[in-house]
Scaffold this active site. Structure first.
Site, PDB file in Angstrom:
ATOM      1  N   GLY A  38      36.370  39.592  47.192  1.00 34.82           N
ATOM      2  CA  GLY A  38      35.213  40.004  46.702  1.00 34.82           C
ATOM      3  C   GLY A  38      35.581  40.635  45.108  1.00 34.82           C
ATOM      4  O   GLY A  38      36.711  41.116  45.086  1.00 34.82           O
ATOM      5  N   TYR A  39      34.561  40.581  44.401  1.00 33.44           N
ATOM      6  CA  TYR A  39      34.879  41.033  43.025  1.00 33.44           C
ATOM      7  C   TYR A  39      34.201  42.324  42.693  1.00 33.44           C
ATOM      8  O   TYR A  39      32.789  42.229  42.747  1.00 33.44           O
ATOM      9  CB  TYR A  39      34.752  40.037  41.799  1.00 33.44           C
ATOM     10  CG  TYR A  39      35.725  38.955  41.945  1.00 33.44           C
ATOM     11  CD1 TYR A  39      36.964  39.054  41.122  1.00 33.44           C
ATOM     12  CD2 TYR A  39      35.876  38.221  42.844  1.00 33.44           C
ATOM     13  CE1 TYR A  39      37.935  38.309  41.145  1.00 33.44           C
ATOM     14  CE2 TYR A  39      36.824  37.216  42.912  1.00 33.44           C
ATOM     15  CZ  TYR A  39      37.953  37.452  41.986  1.00 33.44           C
ATOM     16  OH  TYR A  39      38.914  36.455  42.108  1.00 33.44           O
ATOM     17  N   LEU A  40      34.550  43.309  42.324  1.00 34.38           N
ATOM     18  CA  LEU A  40      34.083  44.607  41.692  1.00 34.38           C
ATOM     19  C   LEU A  40      33.383  44.408  40.080  1.00 34.38           C
ATOM     20  O   LEU A  40      32.517  44.794  39.889  1.00 34.38           O
ATOM     21  CB  LEU A  40      34.923  45.858  41.916  1.00 34.38           C
ATOM     22  CG  LEU A  40      35.403  46.150  43.345  1.00 34.38           C
ATOM     23  CD1 LEU A  40      36.564  47.091  43.250  1.00 34.38           C
ATOM     24  CD2 LEU A  40      34.203  46.902  43.855  1.00 34.38           C
TER      25      LEU A  40
END
Length: 169
Positions: A38-40
């Site tokens: 996942g991407y912050l």
């Protein structure tokens, strides 16, 4: 309780080319490992992601450019921290895929078979020493998509393959 600094897994300039996969011939002898990421921050100027691959977790910071050459920094992090970040802090959809390592022509290819909202997408990536480095194209390799931002993992969290591939069909 204070934590020690995570060790650096890799700090380098990455040269990566990405291709669609044309057929299943790559599967012979390939072994896969489950991957969730996942991407912050999906970028630009940088894409910041957390990945769990098998039983290892990393934090990755990569320059978000349209070039095959990018700065990349990757750090090992505790698995429990990665799970919490994926559940609570990431934007968009999580990337679910199985990554296969396929050896061909003296190179190790990563073939990603996506699941979830990106079901149906299969891409192969090769890391090179420099952008012009020659390599033998396997017979299972399709069109190059290195410069197509739709296929960037960071973009797939915001604009899943299942949505735009259906529109284009």
């Amino acid at each position: 309780m204070p934590r020690t600094c995570a060790s650096i897994v890799a700090m380098a300039t990455e040269v990566e080319r990405k291709f669609l996969v044309a057929n299943d011939l790559w599967r012979r002898g390939a072994r896969g490992v489950s991957c969730t990421q996942g991407y912050l921050a999906p970028g630009p100027p940088a894409a910041i992601r957390v990945r769990i691959m098998g039983d290892k977790a990393t934090l990755n910071i990569k320059s978000a450019t349209m070039d095959v050459t990018r700065d990349e920094f990757e750090y090992a992090i505790p698995l429990a921290d990665a799970r919490h970040i994926l559940e609570a802090l990431c934007t968009g959809h999580l990337i679910e895929k199985t990554r296969y390592r396929v050896d061909h022509g003296g190179f190790a290819w990563d073939v990603d078979v996506f699941g979830g909202v990106n079901e149906g997408l299969i891409v192969a990536e090769i890391e090179l020493e420099h952008a012009e480095q020659p390599f033998d194209r396997p017979s299972w390799l399709g069109s190059e998509v290195s410069d197509d931002p739709r296929y960037f993992n960071s973009n797939l969290t915001q604009h899943p393959y299942a949505v735009w591939a259906e529109r284009e069909a």
